[in-house]
Design an enzyme around this catalytic site. Structure first.
Site, PDB file in Angstrom:
ATOM      1  CD  GLU A 124      39.967  32.701  37.059  1.00 51.12           C
ATOM      2  OE1 GLU A 124      38.446  31.721  36.545  1.00 51.12           O
ATOM      3  OE2 GLU A 124      39.101  33.634  36.764  1.00 51.12           O
ATOM      4  CD  GLU A 125      38.642  36.981  37.048  1.00 50.64           C
ATOM      5  OE1 GLU A 125      37.416  36.807  36.760  1.00 50.64           O
ATOM      6  OE2 GLU A 125      38.041  37.189  38.826  1.00 50.64           O
TER       7      GLU A 125
ATOM      8  CG  HIS B 281      42.135  33.478  39.290  1.00 50.78           C
ATOM      9  ND1 HIS B 281      42.038  35.284  39.533  1.00 50.78           N
ATOM     10  CD2 HIS B 281      40.855  32.673  40.250  1.00 50.78           C
ATOM     11  CE1 HIS B 281      40.559  35.165  39.687  1.00 50.78           C
ATOM     12  NE2 HIS B 281      39.892  34.084  39.753  1.00 50.78           N
TER      13      HIS B 281
ATOM     14  CD  GLU C  81      37.368  31.474  40.947  1.00 49.52           C
ATOM     15  OE1 GLU C  81      37.447  32.411  41.524  1.00 49.52           O
ATOM     16  OE2 GLU C  81      38.140  31.084  39.892  1.00 49.52           O
TER      17      GLU C  81
ATOM     18  CG  HIS D 283      33.780  39.780  37.831  1.00 44.47           C
ATOM     19  ND1 HIS D 283      33.746  38.876  36.752  1.00 44.47           N
ATOM     20  CD2 HIS D 283      34.337  39.104  38.787  1.00 44.47           C
ATOM     21  CE1 HIS D 283      34.342  38.150  37.007  1.00 44.47           C
ATOM     22  NE2 HIS D 283      34.750  38.000  38.013  1.00 44.47           N
TER      23      HIS D 283
ATOM     24  CG  ASP E 228      36.432  35.965  40.652  1.00 48.30           C
ATOM     25  OD1 ASP E 228      37.360  35.290  41.196  1.00 48.30           O
ATOM     26  OD2 ASP E 228      36.106  36.317  39.943  1.00 48.30           O
TER      27      ASP E 228
END
Length: 939
Positions: A193-194, A149, A219, A293, A161
């Site tokens: 995706e998140e 993604h 991923e 993140h 990510d």
């Protein structure tokens, strides 16, 4: 004589061998963790693929690019152009862009990040996935899907990510664009995706999904290191990985069990593909999570070796699958869950969990039978050896006493420095492990001083074997009970095998030693001798009487004494009066080297296996304490793990020499003291706080630190808080986490040509016939709501009272007042009892500024129907996640002057925190965006 002295069971021999084992384990650990850094490609294709991928990564991740941002569109366009360049001259490649084809869907989805949730969620999603199909030479073969993604979270640049996954797909595309594969390949560069795995979900609306059987999902749930095989669907796919990934394989089914049993709360696109019946692999970065993140998931914290490990692993795997037909992949497919692990990155092992089950059953039956048989022989001929004194109670008493102290030490660390594990779990792990070993060494040595034993190690090994039998029996039952999904129990199988084997070998040596026991009337000292009975009796009497007769013949020189006997106690060489029998005769046919066999069977591999397994688990969970605040679970794993690592050493602990004992004690004390004193958070290992501005309030949440002031202190130090004397209110969420709230600065989310006149969000009721006299009391109630938002892509609608009676929702997206600009999608509820809890809205066009939501629900059919019985409360929440670009606002100038143009941060409160936070703090988003505007009403 010299050879015998070196290899006898002595303190020096044991200490040297134990030190060598720990040293080798440390070297293997270091090599395993760093070897990938020195494994960059040297072939021209590999070098070119890596260089291009690294450049792509730099271009994609220079800004945050969540689904809700305009930067997300830039990344989409960049990928589309790169793909076009790569396949420009590839006749067998085809591109499909969901953005251009207006792909969208309205569907029901369970909460993918909370398996226990029973909320009924309906998702409206507009997709901008980019799909590429490379037609294989054999169109009969089922296709392989390669997926990653390209969206990030609002607070992250998304290098790991999932930027590395995306650029790895580009590299694979480049490779296969030059050589047509045997099997058709489908690439899914998916979006969003998140916040729901939506790009993977909508893939199955595309016609290319119909021929897909295998998938590889790339991923990132950490920001670096090696890419691990998190999980695979079955044994056959695990064996495909085993056969294909020959260079630096890395995977462990312990993680797979973590997903099966929901110990790991997050999810990846793998789950969507697996639920759709595809078979494949989930390959991901998994550590460290403290920068995950956050803005620190950036190029500066990444590396080419880490990227190459994922790229090369996926290249090996995809080439293997792409070039083999179905027969080569295996006509007889084993679809049972797989047990798999790598050995220090050199080789990979994979077996069916069903096979492990039957292996365990066989071991649980056969090994005890052998042990009982051998034990009965020993008991028959040498009963005094295994029945002497308190030998059977020594290890349980020692282990329980030491374990109690370990629990106390663990609680002490948790009290004084609870979040040290987030920074470094190796220090407390090493400290607790060596503490447990040394405590047992002291206690067991004390027992040996009080009552000398003939072969404690064999008894102890068999006691540990029995303990592992109990554990293995329970885990085997759980394996069966959980449909063979407990794929992480293999360490207990291996440990039981080596323990039971070593214990039985010890019994065999006891049988063949042919030892005779007689009573010594004058004293009860234990002495191990040759066949010279009378000489020994005289010597012992001399020792008891305090005499030293040097006139004995030369044969007495070969007789062991208390000073040099390998079974002598550790703490003293003195001879105590002990009430037990005297061993007077031992056959010379069997020398006392059995301990080496037992040691080599029990200690090296078991210790390495248990340490490696625990290290993998701690690597995955040590920083989750910042996300869940569940300190007890992680410290419980630490304490139990340190004891498990120590267990193989316990049978030999009473022979640890003085120097090694002091060394281990010093290391243990040092590691534990440092663990309690070391700062838990640093610039490289920061504490993570989560930001959200809800309307005009800023909410920041995070774990509760030892002094409980770090979050509050950070907020109180912000210039706007001090300047405007803002009130900061904090409250506890859980025992280990809290949230603080204060008045935020006004947001400037869009360019505003009419300052103070533009509303970012407005909810308008277009239709509501609940109170209409024209509606029959038995007819469904219908309502229509318009959600007007500026430059927005994501909103949620939550339904309150009577939500279980909702039967239908429909969604359309319009631009301006043109109601014909979009076709409405409708979802009907089939189950009359469930209704709808939540409607999620995800649209692509920023200029389309209205969601039109139609709702139909059933009235309450009662004799005395009140107006309030049929109301439907709704709450609308809309999210924005873009902050790096400035907003332009135009206002009127002074009287007679022109327009005034000013530039503002989109989210001033967030920008302020990033600017003034301490260096040991990182900020992540708390929800779908950084700003959430809400409005509630009753229909």
């Amino acid at each position: 004589m010299g050879f015998n002295s070196i290899f006898k069971f002595r303190k020096t021999s044991l200490s040297l061998l134990l030190f060598a084992v720990y040293f080798i384990i440390g070297i293997l650990y270091f090599i395993d963790k760093t070897r990938y850094k020195h494994s960059l490609p040297i072939d021209s294709e590999g070098v070119a693929l890596l260089d291009n991928a690294w450049l792509d990564l730099q271009n994609i991740t220079n800004k945050c690019h969540p689904y809700s941002s305009k930067e997300n569109d830039r990344v989409h366009d960049y990928l589309l152009n790169r793909i076009a360049d790569i396949i420009n001259k590839t006749s067998y490649a085809e591109v499909s862009d969901d953005y251009s084809t207006n792909s969208r869907a309205l569907f029901k989805q369970q909460d993918v990040f909370n398996a226990s949730s029973i909320a009924s969620r309906i998702i409206y999603f507009e997709s901008s996935n980019i799909l590429v199909k490379m037609e294989g030479r054999n169109p009969v073969l089922k296709s392989l899907l390669l997926s990653a993604h390209y969206d990030s979270t609002p607070s992250s640049h998304g290098v790991t990510d999932d930027g590395k996954g995306i650029v790895s797909l580009l590299a694979l595309l480049e490779h296969f664009s030059k050589v047509q594969p045997e099997r058709t390949l489908v690439f899914n560069f998916n979006n969003n995706e998140e916040f729901g795995l939506l790009g993977a979900t909508i893939f199955f609306e595309h016609e290319w999904s119909k021929n897909v059987e295998y998938f590889i999902n790339l991923e990132g749930t950490g920001i670096g290191g090696k890419a691990v095989l998190f999980r695979t669907t079955d044994t056959s796919t695990a064996k495909i990985y085993q056969n294909s990934v020959k260079n630096s394989p890395f995977g462990n089914s312990i993680y797979q069990q973590g997903f099966y049993n929901r110990y790991i709360g997050s999810e990846t696109d793998y789950k969507v593909y697996e639920n759709k019946g595809l078979r494949g692999w989930d390959i991901a970065f998994y550590k460290p999570r403290n920068l995950y993140h956050t803005i620190e998931d950036s190029i500066g914290h990444s590396s080419k070796p880490a990227l190459w490990h994922m790229l090369h692993t996926s290249l090996q795997l995809s080439k293997y699958i792409a070039e083999l037909d179905n027969i080569s992949l295996g006509e007889t497919q084993d679809l049972s869950p797989a047990v798999y692990f790598d050995l220090a990155g050199y080789t990979f092992v994979a077996i069916p969990s069903t096979k492990l089950f039957w292996i365990n059953i066989a071991l649980l039956i056969i090994m005890p039978i052998i042990s009982i048989f051998l034990f009965s022989i020993v008991k028959k001929y040498n009963n005094e050896i295994i029945d002497s004194g308190n030998i059977w109670w020594r290890l349980p008493i020692s282990a329980m006493s030491s374990g109690t102290i370990i629990i106390f030490t663990t609680k002490l660390i948790m009290k004084w420095n609870p979040y040290i594990l987030s920074r470094n779990f190796l220090l407390p792990l090493i400290g607790l492990t060596f503490e447990f070993i040394i405590l047992n060494s002291y206690i067991l040595t004390m027992f040996e001083n009080l009552s000398s034993s003939f072969d404690f190690k064999t008894i102890a090994i068999n006691e540990i074997s029995f303990l592992f039998w109990i554990v293995l029996a329970y885990q085997t039952w759980k394996l069966y009970d959980n449909n063979y999904q407990n794929t992480g129990i293999y360490p207990f199988t291996i440990c039981y095998i080596v323990m039971a084997t070593a214990g039985n070998i010890g019994y065999l040596f006891l049988i063949f030693k042919n030892i005779e026991i007689v009573e010594d009337e004058e004293a009860s000292l234990v002495q191990y001798v040759s066949n010279e009975q009378s000489t020994i009796e005289g010597r012992y009497r001399d020792e008891i009487n305090g005499r030293d007769d040097s006139s004995r013949d030369s044969n007495s020189a070969s007789i062991p004494t208390r000073a040099n006997d390998e079974r002598a106690p550790l703490l003293t060489n003195s001879v105590d009066n002990i009430n037990q029998r005297t061993i007077l005769k031992e056959s010379k046919l069997v020398y006392n080297y059995d301990w080496i066999i037992e040691f080599l069977l029990v200690v090296p591999f078991s210790t390495f296996l248990l340490y490696n397994s625990l290290e993998l688990i701690m690597d995955a969970v040590n920083q989750t304490i910042q996300e869940t605040g569940d300190l007890y679970k992680v410290y419980k794993i630490l304490a139990i793990g340190s004891i498990l690592i120590s267990i193989p050493t316990l049978p030999f602990a009473y022979k640890i020499g003085c120097q090694l004992g002091k060394t281990l004690t010093f290391i243990s004390i040092g590691c534990l003291l440092i663990s309690m004193a070391l700062a838990p958070f640093t610039e490289m290992n920061p504490i993570k706080f989560r930001f959200m501005q809800v309307n005009d309030k800023v909410e920041i949440s995070g774990v509760t630190t030892h002094d409980n002031n770090k979050l509050r202190d950070m907020i109180n130090n912000l210039p706007s808080v001090k300047r405007d004397d803002k009130k900061v209110q904090c409250q506890e969420i859980t025992k280990f986490s809290s949230v603080c709230e204060y008045e935020g600065s006004p947001v400037h989310l869009v360019d505003n040509m009419y300052r103070d006149k533009l509303k970012l969000m407005e909810v308008i009721v277009l239709k509501d016939d609940r109170l209409s006299p024209e509606r029959s009391p038995y007819a469904p109630i219908t309502a229509e709501v318009e959600i007007r938002v500026q430059e927005n892509r994501m909103c949620n609608v939550y339904f309150g009272q009577n939500k279980e009676r909702i039967r239908e929702v429909n969604v359309s997206i319009i631009e301006g007042n043109d109601r014909n600009s979009s076709v409405s999608l409708r979802y009907r509820v089939n189950n009359n009892r469930n209704g709808i809890d939540e409607l999620q809205l995800h649209k692509l066009r920023f200029e389309a500024n209205s969601y039109i939501v139609g709702i139909k629900w059933m009235p309450e059919i009662l004799m005395s129907n009140e107006e309030e019985d049929d109301v439907l409360p709704i709450k609308v929440e809309c999210y924005w996640g873009e902050y790096e670009e400035s907003s332009v606002e135009v206002g009127e100038g002074e009287v007679g002057g022109g327009a005034v143009i000013e530039y503002y941060d989109k989210i001033p409160s967030y920008s302020e925190i990033l600017e003034y936070k301490p260096v040991d703090v990182v900020i992540a988003n708390r929800e779908k965006g950084l700003v959430k505007l809400t409005e509630a009403m009753v229909l």
